[in-house]
Design a protein around this motif. Structure first.
Motif, PDB file in Angstrom:
ATOM      1  N   PHE A   1      -4.760   2.996  -3.831  1.00 47.04           N
ATOM      2  CA  PHE A   1      -5.993   2.208  -3.935  1.00 47.04           C
ATOM      3  C   PHE A   1      -6.541   2.273  -5.352  1.00 47.04           C
ATOM      4  O   PHE A   1      -7.043   1.287  -5.874  1.00 47.04           O
TER       5      PHE A   1
ATOM      6  N   ARG B   1       4.624  -9.860   5.200  1.00 41.34           N
ATOM      7  CA  ARG B   1       5.102 -11.255   5.182  1.00 41.34           C
ATOM      8  C   ARG B   1       6.144 -11.479   4.084  1.00 41.34           C
ATOM      9  O   ARG B   1       7.022 -12.342   4.224  1.00 41.34           O
TER      10      ARG B   1
ATOM     11  N   GLY C   1      -7.397  -7.390  -7.282  1.00 43.43           N
ATOM     12  CA  GLY C   1      -7.023  -5.986  -7.120  1.00 43.43           C
ATOM     13  C   GLY C   1      -6.511  -5.677  -5.722  1.00 43.43           C
ATOM     14  O   GLY C   1      -6.854  -4.648  -5.141  1.00 43.43           O
ATOM     15  N   GLN C   2      -5.687  -6.564  -5.188  1.00 43.93           N
ATOM     16  CA  GLN C   2      -5.171  -6.362  -3.834  1.00 43.93           C
ATOM     17  C   GLN C   2      -3.643  -6.375  -3.836  1.00 43.93           C
ATOM     18  O   GLN C   2      -3.003  -6.660  -4.851  1.00 43.93           O
ATOM     19  N   ILE C   3      -3.089  -6.095  -2.678  1.00 46.05           N
ATOM     20  CA  ILE C   3      -1.658  -6.299  -2.454  1.00 46.05           C
ATOM     21  C   ILE C   3      -1.527  -7.419  -1.441  1.00 46.05           C
ATOM     22  O   ILE C   3      -2.465  -7.676  -0.681  1.00 46.05           O
ATOM     23  N   PRO C   4      -0.412  -8.126  -1.383  1.00 48.42           N
ATOM     24  CA  PRO C   4       0.788  -7.909  -2.178  1.00 48.42           C
ATOM     25  C   PRO C   4       0.796  -8.713  -3.478  1.00 48.42           C
ATOM     26  O   PRO C   4       0.041  -9.666  -3.633  1.00 48.42           O
TER      27      PRO C   4
ATOM     28  N   ALA D   1       0.577  -3.899   5.986  1.00 50.90           N
ATOM     29  CA  ALA D   1      -0.554  -4.820   5.850  1.00 50.90           C
ATOM     30  C   ALA D   1       0.005  -6.235   5.646  1.00 50.90           C
ATOM     31  O   ALA D   1       1.138  -6.521   6.028  1.00 50.90           O
ATOM     32  N   ARG D   2      -0.777  -7.105   5.023  1.00 54.37           N
ATOM     33  CA  ARG D   2      -0.292  -8.479   4.844  1.00 54.37           C
ATOM     34  C   ARG D   2       1.000  -8.538   4.029  1.00 54.37           C
ATOM     35  O   ARG D   2       1.712  -9.524   4.067  1.00 54.37           O
TER      36      ARG D   2
ATOM     37  N   GLU E   1      -1.288 -13.707  -3.509  1.00 56.90           N
ATOM     38  CA  GLU E   1      -1.589 -14.510  -2.314  1.00 56.90           C
ATOM     39  C   GLU E   1      -0.297 -14.712  -1.507  1.00 56.90           C
ATOM     40  O   GLU E   1       0.658 -15.358  -1.958  1.00 56.90           O
ATOM     41  N   THR E   2      -0.320 -14.162  -0.305  1.00 55.17           N
ATOM     42  CA  THR E   2       0.884 -14.214   0.522  1.00 55.17           C
ATOM     43  C   THR E   2       1.381 -15.648   0.740  1.00 55.17           C
ATOM     44  O   THR E   2       2.588 -15.888   0.742  1.00 55.17           O
TER      45      THR E   2
ATOM     46  N   MET F   1      -4.522   0.059  -7.627  1.00 56.67           N
ATOM     47  CA  MET F   1      -4.759  -1.367  -7.316  1.00 56.67           C
ATOM     48  C   MET F   1      -5.941  -1.943  -8.071  1.00 56.67           C
ATOM     49  O   MET F   1      -6.020  -3.145  -8.301  1.00 56.67           O
ATOM     50  N   LYS F   2      -6.890  -1.056  -8.424  1.00 57.11           N
ATOM     51  CA  LYS F   2      -8.091  -1.526  -9.121  1.00 57.11           C
ATOM     52  C   LYS F   2      -7.995  -1.271 -10.625  1.00 57.11           C
ATOM     53  O   LYS F   2      -8.952  -1.497 -11.361  1.00 57.11           O
TER      54      LYS F   2
ATOM     55  N   PHE G   1       0.834  -1.203   0.000  1.00 55.32           N
ATOM     56  CA  PHE G   1       0.000   0.000   0.000  1.00 55.32           C
ATOM     57  C   PHE G   1       0.865   1.249   0.000  1.00 55.32           C
ATOM     58  O   PHE G   1       1.803   1.360   0.808  1.00 55.32           O
TER      59      PHE G   1
HETATM   60  N1  LIG Z   1      -5.497 -13.693   1.030  1.00 57.42           N
HETATM   61  C1  LIG Z   1      -4.786 -12.546   0.488  1.00 57.42           C
HETATM   62  C2  LIG Z   1      -5.348 -11.293   1.113  1.00 57.42           C
HETATM   63  C3  LIG Z   1      -4.823 -10.032   0.421  1.00 57.42           C
HETATM   64  C4  LIG Z   1      -5.476  -8.823   1.043  1.00 57.42           C
HETATM   65  O1  LIG Z   1      -6.548  -8.878   1.695  1.00 57.42           O
HETATM   66  N2  LIG Z   1      -4.839  -7.657   0.829  1.00 57.42           N
HETATM   67  C5  LIG Z   1      -5.378  -6.450   1.397  1.00 57.42           C
HETATM   68  C6  LIG Z   1      -4.317  -5.737   2.221  1.00 57.42           C
HETATM   69  S1  LIG Z   1      -3.839  -6.738   3.610  1.00 57.42           S
HETATM   70  C7  LIG Z   1      -5.813  -5.490   0.302  1.00 57.42           C
HETATM   71  O2  LIG Z   1      -5.166  -5.373  -0.716  1.00 57.42           O
HETATM   72  N3  LIG Z   1      -6.925  -4.786   0.545  1.00 57.42           N
HETATM   73  C8  LIG Z   1      -7.419  -3.789  -0.359  1.00 57.42           C
HETATM   74  C9  LIG Z   1      -8.630  -4.242  -1.105  1.00 57.42           C
HETATM   75  O3  LIG Z   1      -9.063  -5.408  -0.935  1.00 57.42           O
HETATM   76  O4  LIG Z   1      -9.180  -3.413  -1.834  1.00 57.42           O
HETATM   77  C10 LIG Z   1      -3.282 -12.684   0.767  1.00 57.42           C
HETATM   78  O5  LIG Z   1      -2.929 -13.337   1.771  1.00 57.42           O
HETATM   79  O6  LIG Z   1      -2.474 -12.177  -0.024  1.00 57.42           O
END
Ligand SMILES: N[C@@H](CCC(=O)N[C@@H](CS)C(=O)NCC(=O)O)C(=O)O
Length: 135
Positions: free
Chosen positions: A42, A23, A57-60, A19-20, A71-72, A45-46, A8
């Protein structure tokens, strides 16, 4: 080969690089593999460029040459394969390490996340009236 991971740029709760995604540098630091971090907003990301790396559309995310992972658990598994200290080669030591990776994601993380959500993000709501409240 350069390894690039994403985190992020900023989150509503101050989650810049906290955030995650933590790891992934943790695992990389353990192995001593060099890496770069690309911070994403944000909005980015999308967008299509990031969605090509992460379907939700998430990190990492993790890029290494032609390889792109999300997926971590999968990313840490991939990194750990470079280091016998993280993922032993012998089957009877390797299987328990993999078991703990699944346990961390499937059994340990969900109740911690529920607690964090209730305690920090929904502290102003009566119990049961937060994000998961019925109707
Ligand atoms: N299961 C996924 C979860 C990824 C996740 O939830 N990422 C969050 C940050 S910890 C994120 O990008 N959230 C923003 C969103 O979903 O819009 C992993 O372990 O990588």
């Amino acid at each position: 080969m350069t390894i690039t991971i994403t985190a992020f740029e900023r989150s509503p709760h101050g989650g810049r690089r906290l955030a995650r995604d933590t790891r992934i540098p943790w695992a990389l630091e353990e192995t001593g593999l060099p890496y770069e971090v690309r911070l994403v907003s944000f909005k980015a990301m999308k967008g299509p460029a990031h969605l090509a790396l992460h379907p939700f559309g998430q990190i990492p995310t993790y890029e290494e040459g032609d390889l792109a992972l999300f997926e971590t658990g999968a990313i840490v598994f991939h990194i750990a394969e470079h280091d016998a200290g993280l993922l032993p080669k012998h089957a009877n030591a390797r299987a328990p390490a993999i078991t703990w990776m699944f346990a961390a994601l499937n059994t340990v993380e969900p109740p911690i996340l529920d607690l964090v959500t209730a305690r920090f993000f929904e502290a102003d709501k009566p119990l049961g009236q937060g994000a998961l409240a019925p109707g």
